[in-house]
Design an enzyme around this catalytic site. Sequence first.
Site, PDB file in Angstrom:
ATOM      1  N   LYS A   1      26.913  46.348  19.584  1.00 46.98           N
ATOM      2  CA  LYS A   1      26.373  47.565  20.195  1.00 46.98           C
ATOM      3  C   LYS A   1      26.306  48.715  19.187  1.00 46.98           C
ATOM      4  O   LYS A   1      25.371  49.512  19.208  1.00 46.98           O
ATOM      5  CB  LYS A   1      27.221  47.944  21.408  1.00 46.98           C
ATOM      6  CG  LYS A   1      26.962  46.992  22.588  1.00 46.98           C
ATOM      7  CD  LYS A   1      27.925  47.196  23.740  1.00 46.98           C
ATOM      8  CE  LYS A   1      29.207  46.449  23.520  1.00 46.98           C
ATOM      9  NZ  LYS A   1      30.078  46.303  24.678  1.00 46.98           N
TER      10      LYS A   1
ATOM     11  N   SER B   1      31.191  41.631  20.291  1.00 51.07           N
ATOM     12  CA  SER B   1      30.587  42.401  21.374  1.00 51.07           C
ATOM     13  C   SER B   1      30.558  43.895  21.011  1.00 51.07           C
ATOM     14  O   SER B   1      29.518  44.560  21.104  1.00 51.07           O
ATOM     15  CB  SER B   1      31.385  42.162  22.661  1.00 51.07           C
ATOM     16  OG  SER B   1      31.142  43.150  23.620  1.00 51.07           O
TER      17      SER B   1
ATOM     18  N   ARG C   1      31.348  35.911  30.622  1.00 49.25           N
ATOM     19  CA  ARG C   1      32.767  35.815  30.213  1.00 49.25           C
ATOM     20  C   ARG C   1      33.678  36.357  31.301  1.00 49.25           C
ATOM     21  O   ARG C   1      34.772  35.834  31.541  1.00 49.25           O
ATOM     22  CB  ARG C   1      32.986  36.605  28.909  1.00 49.25           C
ATOM     23  CG  ARG C   1      32.397  35.919  27.684  1.00 49.25           C
ATOM     24  CD  ARG C   1      32.265  36.894  26.523  1.00 49.25           C
ATOM     25  NE  ARG C   1      33.536  37.509  26.176  1.00 49.25           N
ATOM     26  CZ  ARG C   1      33.675  38.711  25.598  1.00 49.25           C
ATOM     27  NH1 ARG C   1      32.608  39.424  25.288  1.00 49.25           N
ATOM     28  NH2 ARG C   1      34.855  39.189  25.331  1.00 49.25           N
TER      29      ARG C   1
ATOM     30  N   HIS D   1      34.100  54.445  17.456  1.00 51.23           N
ATOM     31  CA  HIS D   1      34.273  53.700  18.706  1.00 51.23           C
ATOM     32  C   HIS D   1      35.746  53.580  19.033  1.00 51.23           C
ATOM     33  O   HIS D   1      36.567  53.325  18.163  1.00 51.23           O
ATOM     34  CB  HIS D   1      33.667  52.295  18.573  1.00 51.23           C
ATOM     35  CG  HIS D   1      33.831  51.481  19.821  1.00 51.23           C
ATOM     36  ND1 HIS D   1      32.993  51.623  20.908  1.00 51.23           N
ATOM     37  CD2 HIS D   1      34.752  50.560  20.176  1.00 51.23           C
ATOM     38  CE1 HIS D   1      33.386  50.807  21.865  1.00 51.23           C
ATOM     39  NE2 HIS D   1      34.446  50.146  21.454  1.00 51.23           N
TER      40      HIS D   1
ATOM     41  N   ASP E   1      24.589  40.771  24.661  1.00 50.88           N
ATOM     42  CA  ASP E   1      25.989  41.096  24.919  1.00 50.88           C
ATOM     43  C   ASP E   1      26.214  41.362  26.406  1.00 50.88           C
ATOM     44  O   ASP E   1      27.214  40.939  26.968  1.00 50.88           O
ATOM     45  CB  ASP E   1      26.412  42.310  24.087  1.00 50.88           C
ATOM     46  CG  ASP E   1      27.824  42.761  24.466  1.00 50.88           C
ATOM     47  OD1 ASP E   1      28.755  41.959  24.254  1.00 50.88           O
ATOM     48  OD2 ASP E   1      27.985  43.861  25.011  1.00 50.88           O
TER      49      ASP E   1
END
Length: 433
Positions: A187, A183, A168, A82, A161
């Site tokens: 995922k 968050s 947010r 990621h 999320d």
Amino acid sequence: MRMYDIISKKRDGQMLTEEEIRYFVKGYVAQEIPDYQASALMMAIYLRGMDSRECADLTKAMAESGDMIDLSSINGIKVDKHSTGGVGDTTTIILAPLVASIGVPIAKMSGRGLGHTGGTIDKLESIPGFTPEIQNEQFIRLVNENKIAVVGQTGNLAPADKLLYSLRDVTATVDSIPLIASSIMSKKIAAGAEAIVLDVKTGSGAFMKELQDAEVLAQTMVEIGKHMGRQVSAIISDMNEPLGKAIGNSLEIREALEVLRGDGSKDLTELCLELGSHMALLGGVAKTKEEAWRQLEASISSGQALETFRTFIESQNGDGRIIDKPDRLPQASHIIELPSPYSGFISSMHAEKIGHAAMKLGAGRETKESVIDLAAGIMLHKKTGDYVKSGEALLTIHTNLPEYGQVNDQLLDAIVISNEKPISRPLIYKTIH
Ligand code: URA
Ligand code: CA
């Protein structure tokens, strides 16, 4: 349990239990807890923070709020990667086949996304015929046969999320490291990753502008992994200037081919070898980072990495001929060079401003409804530290928009030219395990 008590506990700086966190996430997704109470809790977390155990509990509760992808029928350790997002970051397209070519199974779920350019799926869709829509059984079969498949995000991944992020976004609580870390990790966990390599970017084009914040974010995600029994390695890399030379969907596919062929940009190649080595280590196909690095380099020079890319795209209906003939990729109707107004050294290239210009040329989506132009984007000819002569091309604009001159000023503003050669910056600042 009462939501009021959970909010007041965090407001007073106390730690929340796993049960309290789970109660909140479940109740919020079920719409039993109203937005105003969820907002108050997000602000309390923003101001008071959470420790890594609380972050892990939040990560788990958010991951389990929707579908959990089961990759257990794929052989080997499933390693995911990621990136916290940069400009012209082509790494996933390169890393997936590169790492698969040395035996790490890549079962990647990717999105389209908003921003300067499209997401990985948009980039891959610039390859004629390529389809990210494959059934689960076929996905698993392809990974077992070829070690690689990339599928578009389907189903209901970490809905908690999604809901909390929207909240947010409008309550000034996005910039909280515990919330960002949970968050991102929720995922990855929901998508079935057993081990995760994180590329946390820092600099003007990154979410985390300061190195210190990037380090805390990376450390937090590594610790979440420890609490959850997942191996996580993180590197912190520079995002002050765009990565590589291409910014734009089909342009980045061309760039990925160059790296896989062994003649890509130095920075992009180095970052891919670094991230790829960590993936190979976590995937158990190499014992040391040096060994992993050598295997990856050997795969590039033998042509194995490029062949894995060909097998991958052809297995998903893509036209493999683009590998030898990249001109078969979508091409823009206007291809215009932007000349440098002065001679000198490039002292900085503001990644975010350049990314924004690429988006205006059509390469990215401003809103979810925007239509992306897969051929549009920017090719840089110079990078920070390079010398440019007055009148020489700094970059080339690719667009189908007739008003292509509209971003010239923005681009010239993003590129600073000076008489002195700038001090070079490291590409990779740190590794955290
Ligand atoms: N990216 C994410 O996925 N989540 C955040 O909270 C911020 C950035
Ligand atoms: Ca790039």
